[in-house]
Design an enzyme around this catalytic site. Structure first.
Site, PDB file in Angstrom:
ATOM      1  N   ARG A 138       0.866  -1.183   0.000  1.00 14.61           N
ATOM      2  CA  ARG A 138       0.000   0.000   0.000  1.00 14.61           C
ATOM      3  C   ARG A 138       0.897   1.225   0.000  1.00 14.61           C
ATOM      4  O   ARG A 138       1.684   1.419   0.927  1.00 14.61           O
ATOM      5  CB  ARG A 138      -0.905   0.010   1.230  1.00 14.61           C
ATOM      6  CG  ARG A 138      -1.808   1.245   1.335  1.00 14.61           C
ATOM      7  CD  ARG A 138      -2.619   1.192   2.613  1.00 14.61           C
ATOM      8  NE  ARG A 138      -3.362   2.422   2.840  1.00 14.61           N
ATOM      9  CZ  ARG A 138      -4.608   2.651   2.446  1.00 14.61           C
ATOM     10  NH1 ARG A 138      -5.245   1.706   1.767  1.00 14.61           N
ATOM     11  NH2 ARG A 138      -5.221   3.792   2.699  1.00 14.61           N
TER      12      ARG A 138
ATOM     13  N   HIS B 176      -7.187   1.031  -6.682  1.00 15.52           N
ATOM     14  CA  HIS B 176      -7.489   0.481  -5.347  1.00 15.52           C
ATOM     15  C   HIS B 176      -8.408  -0.736  -5.530  1.00 15.52           C
ATOM     16  O   HIS B 176      -9.577  -0.720  -5.137  1.00 15.52           O
ATOM     17  CB  HIS B 176      -8.159   1.556  -4.500  1.00 15.52           C
ATOM     18  CG  HIS B 176      -8.191   1.269  -3.027  1.00 15.52           C
ATOM     19  ND1 HIS B 176      -7.622   0.141  -2.468  1.00 15.52           N
ATOM     20  CD2 HIS B 176      -8.728   1.973  -1.976  1.00 15.52           C
ATOM     21  CE1 HIS B 176      -7.792   0.155  -1.169  1.00 15.52           C
ATOM     22  NE2 HIS B 176      -8.467   1.252  -0.842  1.00 15.52           N
TER      23      HIS B 176
ATOM     24  N   GLN C 217     -10.580  -2.496  -2.651  1.00 15.85           N
ATOM     25  CA  GLN C 217     -11.746  -1.720  -2.232  1.00 15.85           C
ATOM     26  C   GLN C 217     -12.934  -1.998  -3.149  1.00 15.85           C
ATOM     27  O   GLN C 217     -14.078  -2.116  -2.704  1.00 15.85           O
ATOM     28  CB  GLN C 217     -11.419  -0.228  -2.240  1.00 15.85           C
ATOM     29  CG  GLN C 217     -12.594   0.659  -1.853  1.00 15.85           C
ATOM     30  CD  GLN C 217     -13.028   0.478  -0.416  1.00 15.85           C
ATOM     31  OE1 GLN C 217     -12.207   0.565   0.504  1.00 15.85           O
ATOM     32  NE2 GLN C 217     -14.309   0.225  -0.190  1.00 15.85           N
TER      33      GLN C 217
ATOM     34  N   ASP D 251     -15.952   9.812  -2.227  1.00 14.16           N
ATOM     35  CA  ASP D 251     -14.636   9.676  -1.593  1.00 14.16           C
ATOM     36  C   ASP D 251     -14.234  11.060  -1.098  1.00 14.16           C
ATOM     37  O   ASP D 251     -14.851  12.071  -1.464  1.00 14.16           O
ATOM     38  CB  ASP D 251     -13.635   9.138  -2.626  1.00 14.16           C
ATOM     39  CG  ASP D 251     -12.289   8.746  -2.010  1.00 14.16           C
ATOM     40  OD1 ASP D 251     -12.189   8.724  -0.767  1.00 14.16           O
ATOM     41  OD2 ASP D 251     -11.352   8.470  -2.771  1.00 14.16           O
TER      42      ASP D 251
ATOM     43  N   CYS E 289     -15.516   4.736   0.755  1.00 15.91           N
ATOM     44  CA  CYS E 289     -14.387   3.850   1.045  1.00 15.91           C
ATOM     45  C   CYS E 289     -13.727   4.152   2.387  1.00 15.91           C
ATOM     46  O   CYS E 289     -12.951   3.317   2.880  1.00 15.91           O
ATOM     47  CB  CYS E 289     -13.354   3.913  -0.084  1.00 15.91           C
ATOM     48  SG  CYS E 289     -12.825   5.585  -0.499  1.00 15.91           S
TER      49      CYS E 289
ATOM     50  N   ARG F 142     -14.233  -5.433   3.296  1.00 18.62           N
ATOM     51  CA  ARG F 142     -12.821  -5.383   2.895  1.00 18.62           C
ATOM     52  C   ARG F 142     -12.106  -6.658   3.349  1.00 18.62           C
ATOM     53  O   ARG F 142     -11.303  -7.242   2.612  1.00 18.62           O
ATOM     54  CB  ARG F 142     -12.124  -4.163   3.523  1.00 18.62           C
ATOM     55  CG  ARG F 142     -12.531  -2.813   3.000  1.00 18.62           C
ATOM     56  CD  ARG F 142     -12.133  -2.574   1.548  1.00 18.62           C
ATOM     57  NE  ARG F 142     -10.729  -2.831   1.285  1.00 18.62           N
ATOM     58  CZ  ARG F 142      -9.702  -2.028   1.618  1.00 18.62           C
ATOM     59  NH1 ARG F 142      -9.935  -0.889   2.256  1.00 18.62           N
ATOM     60  NH2 ARG F 142      -8.452  -2.339   1.320  1.00 18.62           N
TER      61      ARG F 142
END
Length: 783
Positions: free
Chosen positions: A562, A589, A592, A685, A726, A771
């Site tokens: 990450r 991502h 996600q 987001d 997210c 997740r």
């Protein structure tokens, strides 16, 4: 599977199901109308809806697409001419054709939007709702009418038993003539759905029996045993004449070759075959003991296809187990008696739908919780029982099978046979538990057995950097695996599928969900995770990506990264020689997106065709990833953003090219009305990602009109629209950055209001939990 209807068994994994959520029609029941409308009592609507919602959510949690009758019907009536024809047919079926009131009723209904009209027809039309000219009161029947009857159009309270008006068989269905007048209008909804809904229209779906036939047939009597054989009840509501007509059509136009007709007592308690007999596993059935005589016999009629002849050959038999063994090619059949065979418990629990089980996979059933004796007998036989409450739903005399019309099931996998201790080859389900393996379905060479579920090896060794690298079927496999692992975790089933392996978790950027999800997922799989923060190793400072990858790849079985540059995770994957998973980069991502899609399936009930709107910066990693993922999975995806923040270039072009192949829709717009119309879910987001905090002023100026608030949700005109994020989110001032934004710009919230974030529309914490389940699925499949 592209076919809108595909049912070749009672127990194949359920993919798509049609339900009807009870509505106002239940509140239009009165003690005087109960008998004619086939109810024994008046359910409490609020509780019945809560019970039904739980039923639907149980199905969604297993990855089943849930469709609703009223929505499909309304969508089928978009065309004005079709809607008018439908109203005319409905009025005629309601005995309101060619009367003075007919025109007023038609105008009243056609003045509504399709969804409102459908719901009104279902609920019933009262006489005090219609304004009639004065001369209406001069009609003879009004003058002599002694008892005031409140309805022009009766309510349809039985609609939540979607199994009965129509039933899928193979690639087609029966659209049934219902036995009692109170239910005859119900199948008209399905007739118009099949003929006019985009999901079904033009697909050449065969109708084996139609609602305009003379004799009655109902779906609760229809059971699909396998791809060539079905069972059907000769009951209170299904006639021998209807069965023979349907059989001739079915044999002529499908692979089916045999029908086992079971003659059951004609009574209110035993109204359909599925109230006394259902299939729950390859070789297991529930049965109510009272349908057989003292010697265990039952009148059976075997209808078999004869090549070159229009009508079937019919033979008689009275041994149910023998007929089933022959039909299913099994040496043994297990019949599990309702109430454990106890005279009192069996009668009580059959009345409460103890035999009316819905199989959603081999050996996995949904039942009412009140039937505890039967449920325990099912568990003792190795069946997984998912209990739901039915105290109000059951007042209509129907259980989970009655309340569902399966549209698509997976093809059954083959049974495996192994040698028992005597060297005799027997099916697994018939072996003593001490020698039977832990799985029943036959697995392909690329699967690892785990209970009745098999972990695929198809993706073993693959890195997970972006969804661009995977086909729709491979992404489907990841989602299905996530749903299954979530189910197992909720049920307390361990799944330590990779015991003894170790993975490195590289975090250049800080994280809550990604770090916790990878850590918990790894531990659940029996994998040891090692966290390595940006100050823990030399990556990029004293040691190149290539060298780091080669070192870690020799010590660990997998690597998560990450961080910032997407080229870093690409380099790790190129040189590590072990699977590498992208936990987030500035470009993509993907983990996600899997969690988002899983959440949409759980709460919207479908992914393909779901209307998903991303609101905010259309150029960021979330927009990029949703573009690719939505294109792959057939989503109707819209980006709502100011023109300055519209996506451009390769990623948008790639998404549109993929969408052209999958049937997905891609829209990029700054028009709120265009983007939000009919949305199933709104996604947003933060306005500035990690490392972009210096751009807050610019982004606030651009994105403030795109804040997700109550007005935006209302623009969708969808009362059940879902909100996704997210996370983390600046929805209040309870964080350091949130307070700084408030102090500097006077904002109490940014991309979403606190009201929406905490509302019933918000599914952000289910999304956060998912997740872990989706990351676990990726790790399990690729290690």
């Amino acid at each position: 599977m592209d076919e809108p209807i595909y049912i070749t068994s009672e127990i194949g994994r359920l993919r798509t199901v049609l339900l009807h959520r009870p509505g106002e029609e239940l509140e239009n029941l009165t003690p005087e109308t109960l008998h004619d409308l086939l109810f024994d009592d008046i359910p409490h609507l609020k509780v019945a809806q809560e019970e039904h919602d739980r039923f639907a959510n149980v199905l969604r949690e297993r990855g089943i697409e849930v469709l609703y009758l009223d929505e499909l019907a309304a969508e089928s009536l978009a065309d004005d001419a079709v809607r008018r024809r439908f109203v005319d047919e409905m009025l005629a079926a309601s005995k309101q054709g060619e009367r003075r009131v007919t025109r007023a009723l038609a105008e009243y209904l056609l003045g509504m939007e399709p969804r409102q009209m459908v719901r009104k027809l279902m609920a019933g039309v009262r006489k005090d709702e219609i304004n009639l000219p004065a001369e209406h009161s001069e009609q003879l029947h009004d003058m002599v009418e002694q008892d005031h009857y409140p309805f022009y159009l009766d309510p349809m309270p039985n609609l939540y038993f979607t199994r009965d008006p129509a039933a899928a068989i193979g690639r087609g269905l029966t659209i049934n003539r219902m036995h009692w007048p109170a239910r005859r209008r119900e199948s008209l909804f399905m007739r118009y759905i099949i003929d006019h809904h985009p999901r079904f229209a033009g697909k050449n779906i065969p109708v084996w029996y139609n609602r305009d036939e003379k004799f009655s047939m109902e779906g609760g009597d229809e059971l699909i045993l396998n791809r060539t054989t079905m069972a059907i009840g000769i009951s209170e509501r299904t006639t021998p004449e209807a069965i023979e007509t349907m059989a001739a059509n079915l044999f002529a136009g499908s692979e089916f070759k045999k029908i086992i007709a079971l003659q059951i007592p004609k009574s209110h308690a035993f109204m359909h075959l599925d109230t006394v007999f259902t299939m729950i596993d390859y070789d297991k059935f529930t049965i109510h003991p009272e349908i057989r005589d003292a010697e265990g016999h039952l009148n059976l009629f075997i209808l078999e296809k004869v090549e070159g002849q229009k009508y079937p050959k019919i033979t008689r038999e009275n041994d149910l187990e023998h007929a089933l063994r022959v039909a299913l090619s099994l040496p043994k059949i297990t019949l599990i008696e309702c109430g454990g065979g106890d005279e009192i418990a069996a009668a009580r629990e059959q009345w409460n739908d103890g035999s009316n089980t819905l199989a959603i996979a081999p050996g996995v059933v949904v039942t009412y919780d009140r039937n505890y004796v039967t449920n325990q007998k099912l568990r003792d036989a190795g069946v997984e029982v998912i209990e739901i409450s039915g105290s109000e739903l059951g007042r209509g005399r129907g259980g989970p099978r009655c309340m569902s019309m399966p549209l698509v099931r997976e093809e059954l996998k083959h049974r495996i046979e192994v040698n028992d201790n005597r060297g005799v080859s027997v099916p697994v389900a018939n072996m003593p538990s001490a020698v039977a393996p832990r799985f029943i379905e036959k697995t392909e060479p690329n699967t690892v057995p785990s209970g009745k579920w098999a972990l695929s090896r198809e993706l073993r060794g693959r890195s997970f950097l972006t969804l661009k690298d995977f086909t729709p079927s491979e992404i489907r496999l990841m989602l299905d695996t996530a749903h299954e692992l979530k189910r197992q975790k909720k049920n307390g089933q361990a799944h330590r599928l990779h015991e003894g392996k170790q993975v490195a978790l590289l975090f250049e950027k800080t994280s809550t969900r990604t770090r916790c999800a990878f850590t918990v997922a790894a531990n659940d799989l029996g994998v040891a995770p090692e966290f390595l923060g940006k100050d823990d190793i030399q990556l990029g400072k004293k040691e190149s990506v290539e060298d780091t990858a080669k070192v870690l790849g020799r010590m660990f079985d997998g690597i998560e990264f990450r961080g910032f540059k997407h080229s870093t995770v690409e380099g790790l994957a190129e040189f590590a020689n072990v699977p590498v998973w992208n936990g987030l980069t500035d470009t993509f991502h993907p983990t996600q997106i899997l969690a988002d899609f899983m959440t949409i399936e759980e709460h919207v009930g479908k992914l393909k065709g779901a209307k998903l709107v991303f609101v905010g910066d259309g150029r960021n990693n979330m927009a990029n990833s949703l573009l690719i993922g939505s294109a792959k999975m057939g989503v109707d995806f819209r980006i709502l953003a100011p023109r300055e923040l519209h996506p451009v270039g390769e990623i948008l072009e790639t998404a549109r090219a993929i969408a052209a192949e999958t049937g997905a829709k891609i829209m990029v717009t700054d028009n709120h009305g265009e983007a939000l119309a009919g949305a199933d879910a709104i996604y947003t987001d933060v306005w500035a990602s990690m490392g972009e905090e210096d751009q807050f002023a610019e982004r606030i100026a651009l994105l403030k009109p795109y804040q997700v608030n109550r007005a935006m949700l209302e623009q969708t005109r969808n009362l059940n629209v879902k909100f996704l994020h997210c996370l983390p989110s600046f929805h209040d001032t309870n964080t350091t950055i949130g307070q700084q934004i408030h102090d500097q710009y006077g904002l109490d919230c940014m991309e979403v209001t606190d009201e929406v974030f905490r509302s019933k529309h918000s599914v952000v914490f289910d999304e956060a939990e998912n997740r872990m389940h989706t990351i676990k699925a990726v790790m399990a499949l690729t290690l």
